[in-house]
Design a protein around this motif. Structure first.
Motif, mmCIF file in Angstrom:
data_model
loop_
_atom_site.group_PDB
_atom_site.id
_atom_site.type_symbol
_atom_site.label_atom_id
_atom_site.label_comp_id
_atom_site.label_asym_id
_atom_site.label_seq_id
_atom_site.Cartn_x
_atom_site.Cartn_y
_atom_site.Cartn_z
ATOM 1 N N SER A 227 -5.545 -34.899 5.455
ATOM 2 C CA SER A 227 -5.643 -36.000 6.414
ATOM 3 C C SER A 227 -6.591 -37.099 5.959
ATOM 4 C CB SER A 227 -6.081 -35.481 7.791
ATOM 5 O OG SER A 227 -7.439 -35.063 7.774
ATOM 6 N N SER A 228 -7.306 -36.877 4.867
ATOM 7 C CA SER A 228 -8.125 -37.956 4.310
ATOM 8 C C SER A 228 -7.252 -38.972 3.573
ATOM 9 C CB SER A 228 -9.197 -37.393 3.365
ATOM 10 O OG SER A 228 -8.622 -36.923 2.149
ATOM 11 N N PHE A 229 -5.981 -38.592 3.291
ATOM 12 C CA PHE A 229 -5.047 -39.480 2.605
ATOM 13 C C PHE A 229 -3.977 -40.044 3.535
ATOM 14 C CE2 PHE A 229 -6.668 -36.654 -0.671
ATOM 15 C CZ PHE A 229 -7.007 -37.542 -1.680
ATOM 16 N N LEU A 230 -3.599 -39.279 4.550
ATOM 17 C CA LEU A 230 -2.499 -39.707 5.415
ATOM 18 C C LEU A 230 -2.646 -39.083 6.787
ATOM 19 C CD1 LEU A 230 -0.519 -36.982 5.439
ATOM 20 C CD2 LEU A 230 0.071 -37.860 3.189
ATOM 21 N N THR A 231 -1.975 -39.673 7.758
ATOM 22 C CA THR A 231 -2.016 -39.161 9.124
ATOM 23 C C THR A 231 -1.140 -37.930 9.258
ATOM 24 O OG1 THR A 231 -2.394 -41.374 10.027
ATOM 25 C CG2 THR A 231 -1.532 -39.713 11.543
ATOM 26 N N LEU A 232 -1.688 -36.879 9.807
ATOM 27 C CA LEU A 232 -0.911 -35.701 10.171
ATOM 28 C C LEU A 232 -0.499 -35.866 11.627
ATOM 29 C CD1 LEU A 232 -2.979 -32.869 8.449
ATOM 30 C CD2 LEU A 232 -0.725 -33.720 7.785
ATOM 31 N N GLU A 233 0.805 -35.789 11.870
ATOM 32 C CA GLU A 233 1.328 -36.022 13.208
ATOM 33 C C GLU A 233 1.743 -34.715 13.860
ATOM 34 O OE1 GLU A 233 4.341 -38.847 11.731
ATOM 35 O OE2 GLU A 233 3.380 -40.309 13.075
ATOM 36 N N ALA A 234 1.672 -34.678 15.190
ATOM 37 C CA ALA A 234 2.121 -33.502 15.930
ATOM 38 C C ALA A 234 3.569 -33.192 15.560
ATOM 39 C CB ALA A 234 1.993 -33.738 17.428
ATOM 40 N N GLY A 235 3.820 -31.951 15.194
ATOM 41 C CA GLY A 235 5.148 -31.538 14.764
ATOM 42 C C GLY A 235 5.296 -31.449 13.260
ATOM 43 N N ASP A 236 4.356 -32.039 12.494
ATOM 44 C CA ASP A 236 4.371 -31.867 11.051
ATOM 45 C C ASP A 236 4.075 -30.407 10.706
ATOM 46 O OD1 ASP A 236 4.867 -34.550 10.671
ATOM 47 O OD2 ASP A 236 2.817 -35.054 10.063
ATOM 48 N N VAL A 237 4.455 -30.007 9.501
ATOM 49 C CA VAL A 237 4.247 -28.630 9.058
ATOM 50 C C VAL A 237 3.521 -28.637 7.725
ATOM 51 C CG1 VAL A 237 5.366 -26.474 8.355
ATOM 52 C CG2 VAL A 237 6.278 -27.780 10.280
ATOM 53 N N LEU A 238 2.527 -27.779 7.583
ATOM 54 C CA LEU A 238 1.782 -27.634 6.339
ATOM 55 C C LEU A 238 1.919 -26.208 5.835
ATOM 56 C CD1 LEU A 238 -1.683 -29.046 5.470
ATOM 57 C CD2 LEU A 238 -1.289 -26.610 5.170
ATOM 58 N N LEU A 239 2.484 -26.041 4.626
ATOM 59 C CA LEU A 239 2.614 -24.732 4.002
ATOM 60 C C LEU A 239 1.382 -24.484 3.148
ATOM 61 C CD1 LEU A 239 5.516 -25.265 4.967
ATOM 62 C CD2 LEU A 239 6.331 -24.129 2.905
ATOM 63 N N THR A 240 0.720 -23.350 3.351
ATOM 64 C CA THR A 240 -0.625 -23.136 2.815
ATOM 65 C C THR A 240 -0.675 -22.570 1.407
ATOM 66 O OG1 THR A 240 -0.709 -20.957 3.890
ATOM 67 C CG2 THR A 240 -1.590 -22.839 5.131
ATOM 68 N N GLY A 241 0.474 -22.296 0.785
ATOM 69 C CA GLY A 241 0.479 -21.756 -0.571
ATOM 70 C C GLY A 241 0.995 -20.330 -0.612
ATOM 71 N N THR A 242 1.379 -19.900 -1.808
ATOM 72 C CA THR A 242 1.971 -18.573 -1.982
ATOM 73 C C THR A 242 1.149 -17.727 -2.940
ATOM 74 O OG1 THR A 242 4.119 -17.461 -2.272
ATOM 75 C CG2 THR A 242 3.473 -19.020 -3.981
ATOM 76 N N PRO A 243 1.123 -16.417 -2.744
ATOM 77 C CA PRO A 243 0.404 -15.535 -3.666
ATOM 78 C C PRO A 243 1.229 -15.206 -4.904
ATOM 79 C CG PRO A 243 1.288 -14.261 -1.855
ATOM 80 C CD PRO A 243 1.596 -15.706 -1.557
ATOM 81 N N GLY A 244 0.642 -14.419 -5.792
ATOM 82 C CA GLY A 244 1.336 -13.996 -6.998
ATOM 83 C C GLY A 244 2.516 -13.099 -6.687
ATOM 84 N N GLY A 245 3.399 -12.967 -7.695
ATOM 85 C CA GLY A 245 4.590 -12.148 -7.538
ATOM 86 C C GLY A 245 5.863 -12.950 -7.456
ATOM 87 N N THR A 246 5.772 -14.261 -7.687
ATOM 88 C CA THR A 246 6.955 -15.112 -7.616
ATOM 89 C C THR A 246 7.854 -14.876 -8.832
ATOM 90 O OG1 THR A 246 5.765 -16.926 -8.690
ATOM 91 C CG2 THR A 246 5.768 -16.874 -6.288
ATOM 92 N N GLY A 247 9.091 -15.347 -8.729
ATOM 93 C CA GLY A 247 10.062 -15.125 -9.785
ATOM 94 C C GLY A 247 9.734 -15.826 -11.084
ATOM 95 N N ILE A 248 8.974 -16.913 -11.005
ATOM 96 C CA ILE A 248 8.651 -17.667 -12.213
ATOM 97 C C ILE A 248 7.815 -16.838 -13.179
ATOM 98 C CG2 ILE A 248 6.515 -18.722 -11.365
ATOM 99 C CD1 ILE A 248 7.417 -21.313 -12.740
ATOM 100 N N ALA A 249 7.124 -15.825 -12.664
ATOM 101 C CA ALA A 249 6.249 -15.019 -13.513
ATOM 102 C C ALA A 249 7.031 -14.131 -14.474
ATOM 103 C CB ALA A 249 5.333 -14.157 -12.650
ATOM 104 N N ASP A 250 8.203 -13.649 -14.049
ATOM 105 C CA ASP A 250 8.960 -12.721 -14.894
ATOM 106 C C ASP A 250 10.444 -13.048 -15.010
ATOM 107 O OD1 ASP A 250 9.861 -12.060 -12.383
ATOM 108 O OD2 ASP A 250 8.904 -10.085 -12.324
ATOM 109 N N GLY A 251 10.821 -14.236 -14.503
ATOM 110 C CA GLY A 251 12.209 -14.661 -14.646
ATOM 111 C C GLY A 251 13.174 -14.045 -13.654
ATOM 112 N N ARG A 252 12.660 -13.380 -12.625
ATOM 113 C CA ARG A 252 13.554 -12.763 -11.623
ATOM 114 C C ARG A 252 13.845 -13.785 -10.524
ATOM 115 N NH1 ARG A 252 11.103 -7.053 -9.897
ATOM 116 N NH2 ARG A 252 9.229 -8.344 -9.625
ATOM 117 N N PHE A 253 14.722 -14.720 -10.837
ATOM 118 C CA PHE A 253 15.069 -15.758 -9.875
ATOM 119 C C PHE A 253 16.168 -15.265 -8.925
ATOM 120 C CE2 PHE A 253 13.445 -18.220 -13.560
ATOM 121 C CZ PHE A 253 12.344 -18.793 -12.926
ATOM 122 N N LEU A 254 16.393 -16.029 -7.868
ATOM 123 C CA LEU A 254 17.346 -15.632 -6.845
ATOM 124 C C LEU A 254 18.777 -15.926 -7.274
ATOM 125 C CD1 LEU A 254 15.408 -16.910 -3.693
ATOM 126 C CD2 LEU A 254 15.592 -14.549 -4.523
#
Length: 286
Positions: A227-254
């Motif tokens: 919010s120091s860069f832009l206005t966050l409005e009611a109804g906006d969504v913020l995704l907080t990040g993902t932990p390890g174990g994603t497909g990019i680590a070992d090529g197991r994509f969907l």
């Protein structure tokens, strides 16, 4: 309070079941955007709904914007050979990417081969603000829900021949690439839980297992920074990040036919099936 948007209306989720609330013609998103979510606590339950038959919708169907935080878990930074961030990294993607729990997500026709899953805690903004103080950040949160931050990695890193440029916003913004739900844990309760267990399964096999206690930057830190860069409005969504174990680590994509389930303890499980690309529409000449 745990609330869900169903095909029948707003429902309260509790240990004794799913109860439809007396709010005809109103959606959960209406209460969020109007800053009146606390009033839902006073709504009268009118009937019980079978959770096995309920059709769940995202808590917010069309956010004005979605803010996606990158590299906010140390193990995910490590598996991608990335240095730990010294400040939150974020991208903006369109609200049109949102889809419902249980919805089928089609692989993009232009990028079907390296689609990755990312289980996350998503924060729904409940009050419009700019330059939000970290100490007051929870006052601007409606609640939290479960997200799957699907990403076409070849598009993200500029390795797709159809789009020869790195484009994280498109990589994460294809139609259906942001499933949200099945319920919203209101901020008064979410702020008390800084260690929600997070698990992602693909076809019943655990790929990610972590906790929001492992976030590098907390929810208040993220809101204050973004919010120091832009206005966050009611109804906006913020995704907080993902932990390890994603497909990019070992090529197991969907691939088509896969089923991805993301669970956040205390909120619920978000499940979506992956389908082949939609057949192109052929135009007749003449």
């Amino acid at each position: 309070m745990l609330l869900a948007q169903t095909g029948d209306g707003i429902a309260r989720v509790g240990p004794d079941g799913l109860h439809l609330l007396d709010a005809p013609g109103r959606s959960l998103a209406d209460f969020v955007v109007e800053g009146r979510l606390a009033e839902a606590a006073d709504l009268r339950p009118v009937k019980e709904i079978d959770p096995e038959r309920a059709a769940f919708a995202p808590p917010v169907r069309r956010p004005g914007k979605i803010v996606v935080i990158g590299l906010n878990y140390r193990d995910h930074a490590a598996e991608t050979d990335s240095p730990l961030p010294t400040f939150p990294r974020f991208h903006l993607i369109p609200g049109s990417a949102v889809t419902a729990p249980g919805a089928v997500v089609r692989l993009p026709e232009s990028a079907p081969k390296r689609v990755d899953y990312e289980g996350e805690l998503a924060v729904v903004i409940g009050r419009t603000g700019r330059d939000i103080p970290e100490a007051a950040a929870w006052d601007f949160v409606a609640g939290g829900t479960v997200a799957n931050d699907l990403s076409a990695r070849d598009v993200q890193f500029g390795e797709n021949p159809a789009l020869p440029m790195a484009n994280p916003a498109l990589a994460k913004g294809f139609d259906g690439f942001k499933p949200l739900g099945p319920a919203l844990l209101t901020a008064d309760e979410l702020r008390l839980h800084d260690a929600l267990d997070l698990t992602t399964e693909v076809n019943g096999v655990v790929r990610q297992r972590s906790s929001t206690a492992e976030l590098i930057f907390s929810v208040p830190q993220l809101l204050a920074y973004v919010s120091s860069f832009l206005t966050l409005e009611a109804g906006d969504v913020l995704l907080t990040g993902t932990p390890g174990g994603t497909g990019i680590a070992d090529g197991r994509f969907l691939a088509a036919g896969d089923v991805v389930s993301v669970t956040l303890d205390g909120i619920g499980t978000l499940t979506n099936a992956i389908a082949p690309p939609r057949a192109g529409i052929r135009r007749e000449e003449g």
